[in-house]
Design an enzyme around this catalytic site. Structure first.
Site, PDB file in Angstrom:
ATOM      1  N   GLN A 158      -4.423  -1.179   9.775  1.00 22.51           N
ATOM      2  CA  GLN A 158      -4.281  -2.510   9.171  1.00 22.51           C
ATOM      3  C   GLN A 158      -4.838  -3.578  10.114  1.00 22.51           C
ATOM      4  O   GLN A 158      -4.456  -3.648  11.277  1.00 22.51           O
ATOM      5  CB  GLN A 158      -2.795  -2.785   8.856  1.00 22.51           C
ATOM      6  CG  GLN A 158      -2.531  -4.106   8.168  1.00 22.51           C
ATOM      7  CD  GLN A 158      -3.125  -4.174   6.761  1.00 22.51           C
ATOM      8  OE1 GLN A 158      -3.119  -3.205   6.015  1.00 22.51           O
ATOM      9  NE2 GLN A 158      -3.671  -5.335   6.404  1.00 22.51           N
ATOM     10  N   ASP A 161     -10.835   3.167   4.436  1.00 21.31           N
ATOM     11  CA  ASP A 161     -11.284   1.767   4.351  1.00 21.31           C
ATOM     12  C   ASP A 161     -12.813   1.686   4.330  1.00 21.31           C
ATOM     13  O   ASP A 161     -13.374   0.625   4.051  1.00 21.31           O
ATOM     14  CB  ASP A 161     -10.768   0.986   5.576  1.00 21.31           C
ATOM     15  CG  ASP A 161      -9.748  -0.071   5.197  1.00 21.31           C
ATOM     16  OD1 ASP A 161      -9.575  -0.321   3.981  1.00 21.31           O
ATOM     17  OD2 ASP A 161      -9.128  -0.646   6.113  1.00 21.31           O
ATOM     18  N   LYS A 209       0.844  -1.207   0.000  1.00 16.39           N
ATOM     19  CA  LYS A 209       0.000   0.000   0.000  1.00 16.39           C
ATOM     20  C   LYS A 209       0.879   1.258   0.000  1.00 16.39           C
ATOM     21  O   LYS A 209       0.596   2.227  -0.709  1.00 16.39           O
ATOM     22  CB  LYS A 209      -0.912   0.003   1.241  1.00 16.39           C
ATOM     23  CG  LYS A 209      -2.019  -1.034   1.151  1.00 16.39           C
ATOM     24  CD  LYS A 209      -2.740  -1.272   2.480  1.00 16.39           C
ATOM     25  CE  LYS A 209      -3.711  -2.432   2.322  1.00 16.39           C
ATOM     26  NZ  LYS A 209      -4.370  -2.831   3.557  1.00 16.39           N
TER      27      LYS A 209
END
Ligand code: NAP
Length: 295
Positions: A98, A121, A54
């Site tokens: 994460q 997200d 990422k």
């Protein structure tokens, strides 16, 4: 194989190339370089690989890499403090915690500390609500990637009968919601669904997000249907999905491979969300500045 192969790598590369131009244009117009703060707690090897990917992809499209790493034994309070700091930092456009976090931490309240305008997200309750109400907001990355793939291959969504297999917060529910918002007729199926194959045979589009290797056989697929495979399974012979690919590809009209289908889209959509987050914050800041000027 009779189905058209949906090439997620190629679509993701196109999305990233367009984004690079859009990020440059936004930075030139506003003086703001959008920045992504990935937050990794501990050293889970798979998470380290995902986060590294990422970060690398972010830099490649012109985003600032604002990565944060906390040790494995970080306390809930330490993670909370970091998230509060990132939430208040104007240089941070997007925050990505994460998952999974180490077992001693409670992820749900941590996710809720991410302000909706930085929630790249799309997992906070606020973002879920905005999606449910079809209001502007940041959408979860993998589900958005599914929509992007269907659009890239001109698979009609409006009016289509879609069967989504899986009802997780991460994939099944949001992808179903995105499809409803695009005027599809959506059936959400799960582990208690009766005669899943028969339900799937009614579908113009099947989205499989089950986590059961090869569950979707050719028998599930109506001739000419589009089959989108979100599943990822690691085995001795490499990666595979929730769809029994070769036989299903003989019946389907369109199909995604694993690897090289939905997978590459997830990071591309994350980068897009980071730019959108920066745009959203910029317009919120401009609106608030003009409101105080006229007060
Ligand atoms: P999850 O949270 O485990 O949810 C799985 C869903 O499938 C649940 O709703 C479950 O039903 C349903 N299900 C399980 N067995 C079933 C069966 N035999 N028949 C019908 N439905 C069944 O999984 P997830 O997070 O959504 O992930 C799904 C898959 O996508 C996994 O392979 C994951 O690795 C992959 N994934 C890929 C990406 C990507 O970037 N490509 C991103 C995220 C996830 P119940 O609700 O009744 O339990």
């Amino acid at each position: 194989m009779t189905a058209v192969l949906i090439d997620g790598k190629a679509v993701a590369a196109r999305v990233r190339a367009t984004l690079k131009d859009e990020v440059a244009a936004f930075t030139a117009a506003t003086g703001i370089q959008p920045g992504l703060a990935t937050v990794l707690v501990g050293g889970d090897p798979a998470s380290e690989v995902y986060v590294a990917s990422k970060r690398k992809s972010s830099v490649a499209v012109g985003l600032a890499d604002l990565h944060q790493h906390l040790p494995e034994d970080a306390t809930q309070q330490q993670v909370e403090e970091l998230l509060h700091r990132l939430a208040a930092d104007p240089a941070v456009s997007g925050i990505l915690l994460q998952l999974p976090v180490p077992a001693h931490l409670d992820a749900a309240p941590l996710i809720e500390l991410i302000p909706f305008e930085k929630d790249v997200d799309g997992l906070t309750t606020m973002s879920v609500g905005l999606l449910a109400q079809n209001k502007p907001g940041l959408r979860p990355c993998t589900p958005s990637g599914v929509i992007e793939l269907l659009d890239a291959y001109d698979v009609p969504i409006e009016g289509a009968n879609v069967v989504v297999i899986g009802r997780s917060e991460l994939v099944g529910r949001p992808v179903a919601q995105l499809l409803v918002n695009r005027n599809a007729t959506v059936t959400i199926t799960h582990s208690r669904t009766k005669d899943l194959a028969a339900v799937c045979r009614t579908a113009d589009i099947i989205v499989a997000a089950v986590g059961v290797k090869g569950l979707v056989t050719a028998d599930f697929v109506k001739s000419g249907a589009a089959v989108i495979d979100v599943g990822i399974h690691r085995g001795p012979e490499g990666l595979s999905g929730d769809v029994d690919f070769a036989p299903a590809a003989e019946v389907a009209g369109f199909i995604t491979p694993v690897p090289g289908g939905v997978g590459p889209m997830t990071i591309a959509m994350l980068l897009g969300n980071t730019l959108r987050a920066a745009q959203l914050q910029h317009s919120l800041a401009s609106a608030s500045a003009s409101a105080s000027a006229s007060a």
